[in-house]
Design a protein around this motif. Structure first.
Motif, mmCIF file in Angstrom:
data_model
loop_
_atom_site.group_PDB
_atom_site.id
_atom_site.type_symbol
_atom_site.label_atom_id
_atom_site.label_comp_id
_atom_site.label_asym_id
_atom_site.label_seq_id
_atom_site.Cartn_x
_atom_site.Cartn_y
_atom_site.Cartn_z
ATOM 1 N N THR A 244 39.764 -11.957 25.931
ATOM 2 C CA THR A 244 40.423 -13.189 26.359
ATOM 3 C C THR A 244 41.656 -12.849 27.194
ATOM 4 O OG1 THR A 244 39.753 -14.071 24.228
ATOM 5 C CG2 THR A 244 41.243 -15.417 25.539
ATOM 6 N N ALA A 245 42.442 -11.901 26.700
ATOM 7 C CA ALA A 245 43.631 -11.481 27.452
ATOM 8 C C ALA A 245 43.220 -10.946 28.814
ATOM 9 C CB ALA A 245 44.397 -10.421 26.669
ATOM 10 N N ALA A 246 42.154 -10.144 28.845
ATOM 11 C CA ALA A 246 41.699 -9.564 30.113
ATOM 12 C C ALA A 246 41.258 -10.662 31.078
ATOM 13 C CB ALA A 246 40.546 -8.599 29.859
ATOM 14 N N TYR A 247 40.668 -11.702 30.514
ATOM 15 C CA TYR A 247 40.209 -12.798 31.373
ATOM 16 C C TYR A 247 41.396 -13.536 31.982
ATOM 17 C CZ TYR A 247 38.381 -17.318 32.772
ATOM 18 O OH TYR A 247 38.081 -18.441 33.493
ATOM 19 N N PHE A 248 42.356 -13.881 31.136
ATOM 20 C CA PHE A 248 43.480 -14.675 31.642
ATOM 21 C C PHE A 248 44.421 -13.849 32.510
ATOM 22 C CE2 PHE A 248 42.236 -17.587 28.203
ATOM 23 C CZ PHE A 248 42.132 -18.736 28.979
ATOM 24 N N ALA A 249 44.609 -12.590 32.168
ATOM 25 C CA ALA A 249 45.579 -11.799 32.924
ATOM 26 C C ALA A 249 44.979 -11.222 34.195
ATOM 27 C CB ALA A 249 46.123 -10.682 32.034
ATOM 28 N N TYR A 250 43.721 -10.807 34.150
ATOM 29 C CA TYR A 250 43.169 -10.110 35.320
ATOM 30 C C TYR A 250 41.871 -10.723 35.823
ATOM 31 C CZ TYR A 250 46.197 -6.664 33.098
ATOM 32 O OH TYR A 250 47.248 -6.039 32.507
ATOM 33 N N ASP A 251 41.505 -11.893 35.306
ATOM 34 C CA ASP A 251 40.249 -12.515 35.720
ATOM 35 C C ASP A 251 39.044 -11.624 35.475
ATOM 36 O OD1 ASP A 251 41.103 -14.975 36.554
ATOM 37 O OD2 ASP A 251 41.723 -14.224 38.519
ATOM 38 N N ILE A 252 39.125 -10.797 34.449
ATOM 39 C CA ILE A 252 37.991 -9.910 34.203
ATOM 40 C C ILE A 252 36.900 -10.662 33.456
ATOM 41 C CG2 ILE A 252 37.193 -7.845 32.989
ATOM 42 C CD1 ILE A 252 39.896 -6.621 33.469
ATOM 43 N N VAL A 253 35.758 -10.788 34.100
ATOM 44 C CA VAL A 253 34.586 -11.371 33.441
ATOM 45 C C VAL A 253 33.494 -10.314 33.524
ATOM 46 C CG1 VAL A 253 32.898 -13.209 33.465
ATOM 47 C CG2 VAL A 253 35.233 -13.678 34.175
ATOM 48 N N PRO A 254 32.952 -9.888 32.370
ATOM 49 C CA PRO A 254 31.928 -8.844 32.447
ATOM 50 C C PRO A 254 30.723 -9.334 33.242
ATOM 51 C CG PRO A 254 32.395 -9.476 30.159
ATOM 52 C CD PRO A 254 33.261 -10.303 31.017
ATOM 53 N N LEU A 255 30.373 -8.584 34.276
ATOM 54 C CA LEU A 255 29.265 -9.008 35.132
ATOM 55 C C LEU A 255 27.951 -9.032 34.367
ATOM 56 C CD1 LEU A 255 30.030 -7.149 38.468
ATOM 57 C CD2 LEU A 255 30.208 -9.586 37.969
ATOM 58 N N GLY A 256 27.813 -8.122 33.417
ATOM 59 C CA GLY A 256 26.562 -8.046 32.672
ATOM 60 C C GLY A 256 26.473 -9.076 31.556
ATOM 61 N N GLY A 257 27.539 -9.850 31.375
ATOM 62 C CA GLY A 257 27.515 -10.877 30.348
ATOM 63 C C GLY A 257 28.148 -10.414 29.047
ATOM 64 N N TYR A 258 28.697 -11.400 28.308
ATOM 65 C CA TYR A 258 29.374 -11.071 27.060
ATOM 66 C C TYR A 258 28.397 -10.607 25.986
ATOM 67 C CZ TYR A 258 33.809 -12.893 28.727
ATOM 68 O OH TYR A 258 34.962 -13.074 29.423
ATOM 69 N N LEU A 259 27.181 -11.102 26.066
ATOM 70 C CA LEU A 259 26.211 -10.812 25.007
ATOM 71 C C LEU A 259 25.968 -9.305 24.875
ATOM 72 C CD1 LEU A 259 24.474 -12.250 22.932
ATOM 73 C CD2 LEU A 259 22.580 -12.117 24.563
ATOM 74 N N VAL A 260 25.794 -8.637 26.011
ATOM 75 C CA VAL A 260 25.539 -7.190 25.989
ATOM 76 C C VAL A 260 26.729 -6.472 25.366
ATOM 77 C CG1 VAL A 260 24.773 -5.239 27.347
ATOM 78 C CG2 VAL A 260 24.354 -7.545 28.168
ATOM 79 N N ILE A 261 27.926 -6.901 25.775
ATOM 80 C CA ILE A 261 29.133 -6.255 25.259
ATOM 81 C C ILE A 261 29.223 -6.398 23.751
ATOM 82 C CG2 ILE A 261 31.637 -6.492 25.154
ATOM 83 C CD1 ILE A 261 31.776 -6.585 28.012
ATOM 84 N N TYR A 262 29.019 -7.630 23.272
ATOM 85 C CA TYR A 262 29.124 -7.841 21.827
ATOM 86 C C TYR A 262 28.026 -7.100 21.081
ATOM 87 C CZ TYR A 262 33.055 -10.993 21.799
ATOM 88 O OH TYR A 262 34.314 -11.492 21.903
#
Lengths: 372, 254
Positions: A244-262
């Motif tokens: 969440t911090a990465a999203y708000f601070a650096y607009d980081i959205v995982p290109l491969g989707g959150y599901l893979v990461i989790y």
């Protein structure tokens, strides 16, 4: 199952009563993600440059200005002699010395070539190395300018014959946080999984409550699961906070989707928790557990590819990284976040991590004794 | 108090030739004894005499080197998990969770012994009432004075009505009044047919036991009713009995 529920209830109560753990889960990911990528990146700026100009010509001055104008360099001083310049290096006031010989401009015009001398302070080898490279780059482009100035219409361009057009893929702007954030998250999960869990169990040993638990009919697997599940959840919560911090601070959205990461994080957490459990069976005091943890944390980070690319390590070190679960997680995080890798691409990594989880947990359970 | 000399009832603890060896050191050296149901059995000895080691073998967390033993009818080698279901244990070190409240500790320990929700509520409330801790129910255990902690610890150890409760120096560091109350609780438990196996350093407490054994250097040197021991050793108090036996010890106290 009922026993497990009582164990979990107890564990969560204790965790939420411990402000240090709550802080670590919520504040640590946020702070680390906000501060570290900004402060600690690979770019080297503010290299202190001292110039020793024996020529005092237009061109020597032009080159000096060109270097000083770059945001990599800071012109700190002009000196009269190399010895005086070196004194600055010794005082740690200059990182790079540039010396123009007498007749620099004259030679350039008459003979078409000349030399300058550059000395770099390599106490900090990164600063010295990169500083030299930056300076060479700038001098190179200065060279080209001189050529065009001196020979307005050459028959054949004496400059570079092969030009390079480079394209940076997957992180086109080369934003540093985009590269760093996944790695920081990986370290964080390792901390929560392996070390918080290990300390927690060893603490029960130290206080003596584990002896009380050992005389109850609780099964080994119940006790182990009762410890693993809460920290597994905590790890994923910490990661969510971090993402969440990465999203708000650096607009980081995982290109491969959150599901893979989790999905990968879920398996990874099981593996590092097994590791934490193993530490807890080896350590008798929290102090011992801390030292063991710290030792492995250094290895996990330094041999994990977070700072140094794994490919540029010596062969034996590359082999070692294959046994470092953190290395896989850091790589997978980067691949999903930057490259958009999917389950199919990462299947081998999932399998390897599954094996890690299985082996580490088996070792831990075998090593955990209710009875001596 | 229950009758202890009834030979027709099988003993709840029976031990023969029990030995625990660490390297060359025999912490417990060939001890043999029986404990009858409902008995308060005092297990005495100087520091380092081997009391705690013997107790840890009985409750199934240490493996004996040799010898035979049954606790609550189960073998101390192969059926330790069954033993654990049938005993309560209060260790030398205080072992409730300090960062949980009184009520949460009751619930947790009752719960893992398989008490149902109703049992937990009833027995838990009864326990709180008996200790007069109604107001402290929601306080963290860390905030209680030591005497209360020990009484709570004992009550929780017998919450699931075990056949035997093992107490390892339960009154260490506790004031005389609380010790008195603690022993009243032990008598109540014995009245409910819970066998009490207790180690202690206080010789006045030894007098409260139905029978006592005295360990010296890993061996049981005396075992009988306190009155009988006083007579045998021609002593006025248990203190004298203990001193005359413990003087023989060659091991240094820890």
């Amino acid at each position: 199952m009922r026993t497990l529920r009582f164990l979990l209830q107890k564990e969560f109560r204790q965790i939420f009563r411990n402000p240090a753990i709550v802080r670590m889960i919520l504040v640590a990911p946020t702070l680390q993600l906000l501060v570290l990528p900004l402060a600690a990146d690979y770019e080297v700026r503010n290299i202190n440059l001292a110039v020793i100009d024996h020529d005092h010509s237009t061109w020597s001055r032009q080159l000096t200005q060109k270097l000083a104008a770059s945001d990599h360099f800071q012109l700190v001083d002009y000196e009269e002699s190399y010895r005086a310049g070196f004194h600055l290096v010794e005082q740690n006031e200059a990182d790079i010395l540039l010396e123009f010989p007498r007749g620099f401009e004259r030679d350039l015009i008459r003979e078409g070539k000349t030399t300058v001398m550059m000395s770099a302070n390599a106490v900090n080898s990164v600063k010295g190395g990169l500083g030299t490279a930056y300076a060479l780059n700038i001098i190179g482009s200065f060279n080209k300018n001189i050529l065009t100035e001196m020979m307005p219409t050459p028959a054949v361009s004496p400059g570079e014959q092969i030009g390079v057009v480079s394209s940076v893929r997957f992180n086109p702007l080369q934003t540093y946080p985009l590269f760093m954030a996944p790695g920081i998250l990986a370290v964080l999960l390792t901390m929560v999984g392996a070390f918080l869990a290990a300390l927690n169990i060893v603490r029960e040993k130290e206080i003596g409550t584990i002896e009380q638990i050992n005389v109850t009919p609780i099964h080994k697997w119940q006790f182990v699961l009762g410890k693993l599940i809460p920290f597994w959840v905590l790890g994923l919560v910490a990661m969510t906070v971090g993402l969440t911090a990465a999203y708000f601070a650096y607009d980081i959205v995982p290109l491969g989707g959150y599901l893979v990461i989790y999905a990968f994080a879920a398996v990874y957490m099981v593996a590092v928790l097994g590791f934490g459990l193993l530490i807890s069976t080896l350590a008798e005091t929290q102090q011992q557990a801390m030292f063991i943890s710290f030792f492995f944390m250094m290895i996990f980070i330094l041999l994990g590819g977070l700072y140094t690319p794994i490919n540029s390590m010596p062969e034996w070190a590359i082999t070692l990284t294959k046994f470092n679960p953190a290395a896989y997680f850091i790589r997978v995080m980067r691949m999903v976040v930057l490259k958009g890798s999917t389950f199919a691409d990462l299947w081998p990594d999932f399998k390897t991590m599954g094996i890690f989880a299985l082996v580490l947990n088996s070792l831990a359970v075998l090593n955990y004794r209710k009875r001596t | 108090m229950s009758e202890v000399d009834n030979k027709t009832i099988p003993p709840v603890i029976s031990v023969e030739g029990l030995t625990k060896q660490f390297g060359n050191f025999k912490a417990v050296d060939d001890i043999t004894f029986d404990v009858a149901k409902g008995e308060i059995f005092g297990f005495l000895g100087a520091n380092g005499a081997g009391k705690t080691t013997a107790m840890k073998m009985l409750i199934g967390i240490w493996k004996p080197t040799s010898g035979e033993g049954k606790v609550a009818g189960y073998d101390i080698y192969s059926e330790t998990e069954k033993i654990k279901r049938n005993i309560g244990y209060m260790s030398q070190r205080f072992s409730l969770y300090e960062d949980l409240t009184v009520w949460e500790n009751i619930r947790f320990f009752g719960g893992i012994y398989g008490l149902t929700r109703e049992e937990l509520r009833e027995k838990g409330s009864a326990l709180i009432d008996r200790l007069g801790m109604g107001e402290k129910k929601g306080s963290l255990v860390a905030s209680l004075p030591l005497g209360w902690k020990q009484k709570l610890s004992f009550s929780i150890a017998i919450l699931h009505t075990p056949q035997i409760v093992f107490l390892d120096e339960p009154t260490g560091g506790v004031d005389p009044i609380t010790r008195r109350q603690f022993w009243e609780m032990i008598y109540e438990a014995a009245d409910r047919d819970i066998t009490v196996f207790v180690t202690t350093h206080y010789m006045d407490e030894a007098e409260y036991c139905n029978r006592v054994s005295i360990m010296v250097d890993g061996r049981i040197e005396a075992l009988d009713k306190p009155a009988q021991l006083r007579k045998d050793f021609n002593a006025e108090s248990m203190d004298q009995v203990f001193t005359s036996l413990a003087r023989k010890a060659t091991r240094s106290a820890d």
